[in-house]
Motif scaffolding. Structure first.
Motif, short mmCIF file in Angstrom:
data_model
loop_
_atom_site.label_atom_id
_atom_site.label_comp_id
_atom_site.label_asym_id
_atom_site.label_seq_id
_atom_site.Cartn_x
_atom_site.Cartn_y
_atom_site.Cartn_z
N ILE A 177 -48.89 -0.23 58.80
CA ILE A 177 -47.75 -0.99 58.26
C ILE A 177 -48.24 -2.14 57.38
N PHE A 178 -48.97 -3.08 57.93
CA PHE A 178 -49.79 -3.98 57.10
C PHE A 178 -51.00 -4.42 57.92
N ASP A 179 -52.11 -4.55 57.24
CA ASP A 179 -53.36 -4.99 57.84
C ASP A 179 -53.26 -6.50 58.08
N PRO A 180 -53.54 -6.99 59.28
CA PRO A 180 -53.49 -8.44 59.51
C PRO A 180 -54.35 -9.24 58.54
N ALA A 181 -55.35 -8.59 57.94
CA ALA A 181 -56.19 -9.29 56.97
C ALA A 181 -55.43 -9.68 55.72
N ILE A 182 -54.24 -9.06 55.51
CA ILE A 182 -53.45 -9.36 54.32
C ILE A 182 -52.64 -10.65 54.49
N LEU A 183 -52.56 -11.16 55.72
CA LEU A 183 -51.81 -12.39 55.96
C LEU A 183 -52.50 -13.57 55.28
N ASP A 184 -51.76 -14.28 54.45
CA ASP A 184 -52.29 -15.46 53.77
C ASP A 184 -52.00 -16.71 54.60
N VAL A 185 -52.88 -17.69 54.50
CA VAL A 185 -52.72 -18.95 55.22
C VAL A 185 -52.80 -20.11 54.23
N PRO A 186 -52.25 -21.28 54.59
CA PRO A 186 -52.31 -22.43 53.69
C PRO A 186 -53.75 -22.88 53.45
N ALA A 187 -53.93 -23.54 52.31
CA ALA A 187 -55.27 -24.02 51.91
C ALA A 187 -55.27 -25.54 51.77
N ILE A 188 -56.37 -26.15 52.19
CA ILE A 188 -56.61 -27.57 51.90
C ILE A 188 -57.20 -27.61 50.49
N ASP A 189 -56.33 -27.59 49.48
CA ASP A 189 -56.77 -27.49 48.09
C ASP A 189 -56.40 -28.75 47.32
N ASP A 190 -56.63 -28.72 46.01
CA ASP A 190 -56.35 -29.91 45.19
C ASP A 190 -54.88 -30.30 45.24
N ALA A 191 -53.99 -29.30 45.22
CA ALA A 191 -52.56 -29.60 45.27
C ALA A 191 -52.19 -30.28 46.58
N PHE A 192 -52.80 -29.87 47.66
CA PHE A 192 -52.51 -30.49 48.96
C PHE A 192 -53.05 -31.92 49.00
N ARG A 193 -54.26 -32.11 48.51
CA ARG A 193 -54.83 -33.45 48.52
C ARG A 193 -54.06 -34.40 47.60
N ALA A 194 -53.51 -33.86 46.50
CA ALA A 194 -52.81 -34.72 45.54
C ALA A 194 -51.52 -35.30 46.12
N GLN A 195 -50.93 -34.63 47.11
CA GLN A 195 -49.67 -35.13 47.68
C GLN A 195 -49.89 -36.09 48.86
N GLN A 196 -51.15 -36.39 49.16
CA GLN A 196 -51.46 -37.28 50.29
C GLN A 196 -51.38 -38.74 49.83
N THR A 197 -50.17 -39.21 49.62
CA THR A 197 -49.95 -40.56 49.10
C THR A 197 -49.76 -41.56 50.25
N GLU A 198 -49.75 -42.83 49.88
CA GLU A 198 -49.50 -43.91 50.85
C GLU A 198 -48.04 -44.36 50.82
N ASP A 199 -47.16 -43.54 50.24
CA ASP A 199 -45.74 -43.86 50.21
C ASP A 199 -45.10 -43.59 51.58
N GLU A 200 -43.94 -44.18 51.79
CA GLU A 200 -43.22 -43.97 53.04
C GLU A 200 -42.62 -42.57 53.09
N TRP A 201 -42.76 -41.92 54.23
CA TRP A 201 -42.20 -40.57 54.44
C TRP A 201 -41.47 -40.51 55.76
N LYS A 202 -40.37 -39.76 55.77
CA LYS A 202 -39.60 -39.54 56.99
C LYS A 202 -39.77 -38.09 57.43
N VAL A 203 -39.83 -37.90 58.74
CA VAL A 203 -39.91 -36.57 59.33
C VAL A 203 -38.67 -36.36 60.19
N ARG A 204 -37.88 -35.33 59.85
CA ARG A 204 -36.68 -35.01 60.63
C ARG A 204 -37.04 -33.89 61.62
#
Length: 380
Positions: A177-204
């Motif tokens: 049906i599908f090989d588990p190896a095809i499952l993609d996972v998130p990456a700690i990449d440049d886009a992720f690091r770029a959003q790590q700001t010191e601004d205020e954030w709320k978590v709902r």
């Protein structure tokens, strides 16, 4: 092990093989337990088992046109509720272009099925691009948000109090049906690091279906790395290779994609029709008396249904016979084309579902009439 009363017998005129070589002029109906995994009997009738002329009471088949739900919701917790019970909660979310807060589900794993659009998901585990047709599994407690490059509509399926797992594929082996190896996972990449700001954030945070809000003076998606085997995963419907049998119409359970406590999620993807001339080419009439059945229609031509378009949901409560519409039945043994052309998400629940306000507001009240044979036009 369940000790079912099991003693297969044959009475009257029947087929020797289920879903194939039906006696002339008959219609097959399967009465089954445990969602096609338990004992079953196949009845052979003179008339279509869905040939009703009237219907009264709440058990009737339902259809909801979710394309009629309007407006975007800032948070998935504001999404329109479609169907729910104690084990699963389904909502339709029209996401904003950019979420200005993070969310965390404390009630269970969240499954996002992206019906339309594309964009980027940011979560505890990193950055993950997504597009239409993606399933994204977010473990309970994961913080996340979306940034949408195109308008996104997503079906959200919460595994309340439980965890999404892959089905046991038995003798097919783990790579079917599908090989588990095809499952993609998130990456700690440049886009992720770029959003790590010191601004205020709320978590709902949603817990027991109530919302709490936590405020941080920084973006809490600030991981520098992670290791382990608990993470968000993504698979697209185009990566699913459905099981096929050229001589036998497989039950819906053969297309299971994820399992959770007391419900399963299945994916119908394009596949060749059965080529054996005696084999059914459409879903067989059946009584699924242990499960409620829900179908979300994603894309394509839904060969067993009439007047159904992408973005609709059908709901067949357990306890009555259902099956293909009359037009589809005409192609039961001679399909009009060599393969199906549909993508749909099916959710089968062990417990009865309630209808949410979002679905109730866009119900197609005439759906129960769609099994009636078309009225022949009088000759002019």
């Amino acid at each position: 092990m369940k000790n079912y009363i099991s003693f297969p017998r044959i009475e009257g005129t029947t087929s020797r093989q289920a879903h194939a070589d039906l006696p002339p002029g008959t219609y097959e109906r399967e009465l089954g337990k445990e969602g096609f995994f338990g004992p079953a009997t196949h009845m052979y009738h003179k008339h279509p088992p869905t040939g009703w002329t009237d219907w009264e009471g709440p058990l009737r088949p339902r259809a909801f046109d979710l394309t009629r739900l309007e407006g975007a919701q800032a948070s998935p917790w504001d999404a329109a509720e479609i169907l729910y019970n104690a084990s699963v909660r389904m909502r339709l979310w029209r996401a904003p272009r950019r979420m200005d807060h993070l969310v965390r589900n404390g009630d269970g794993d969240e499954l996002l099925f992206v019906h339309t659009g594309r964009g980027d998901l940011y979560c505890d585990y990193g950055h993950l691009a997504f597009r239409a047709g993606d399933y994204v599994v977010l473990p309970r407690g994961t913080m996340w948000r979306l940034e949408c490059a195109e308008p996104v509509t997503a079906l959200l399926i919460e595994a309340t109090g439980s965890t999404y797992k892959l089905p046991d594929k038995g003798m097919l082996g783990p790579h079917a049906i599908f090989d588990p190896a095809i499952l993609d996972v998130p990456a700690i990449d440049d886009a992720f690091r770029a959003q790590q700001t010191e601004d205020e954030w709320k978590v709902r945070i949603k817990r027991r279906n109530a919302i709490s809000t936590v405020t941080y003076p920084f973006n809490p998606l600030d991981a520098t790395g992670w290791k382990g085997d608990l993470t968000a995963v993504r698979v697209n419907v185009e990566d699913i290779r459905p099981l096929m049998s050229h001589r036998y119409h497989l039950p819906p359970s053969a297309h299971t994609t994820f399992v959770a406590d007391r419900f399963v999620v299945c994916t119908f993807a394009p596949r060749p029709f059965e080529s054996d001339p005696g084999a059914l080419k459409v879903p067989f009439y059946h009584n699924n008396d242990d499960y409620d059945e829900v179908l979300f229609y994603h894309a394509g031509d839904f060969f067993s249904r009439d007047n159904i378009h992408p973005g609709m949901v059908t709901f067949h409560p357990c306890g009555f016979t259902h099956g293909p519409h009359p037009k589809a039945l005409q192609a039961a043994f001679t399909p009009r084309k060599p393969a199906t052309d549909e993508y749909a998400v099916m959710v089968d629940t062990r417990d009865a579902l309630e209808i949410g306000q979002g679905a109730a507001s866009v119900e197609r009240g005439d759906y129960v009439e769609s099994w009636k044979p078309p009225v022949a036009k009088a000759a002019e």
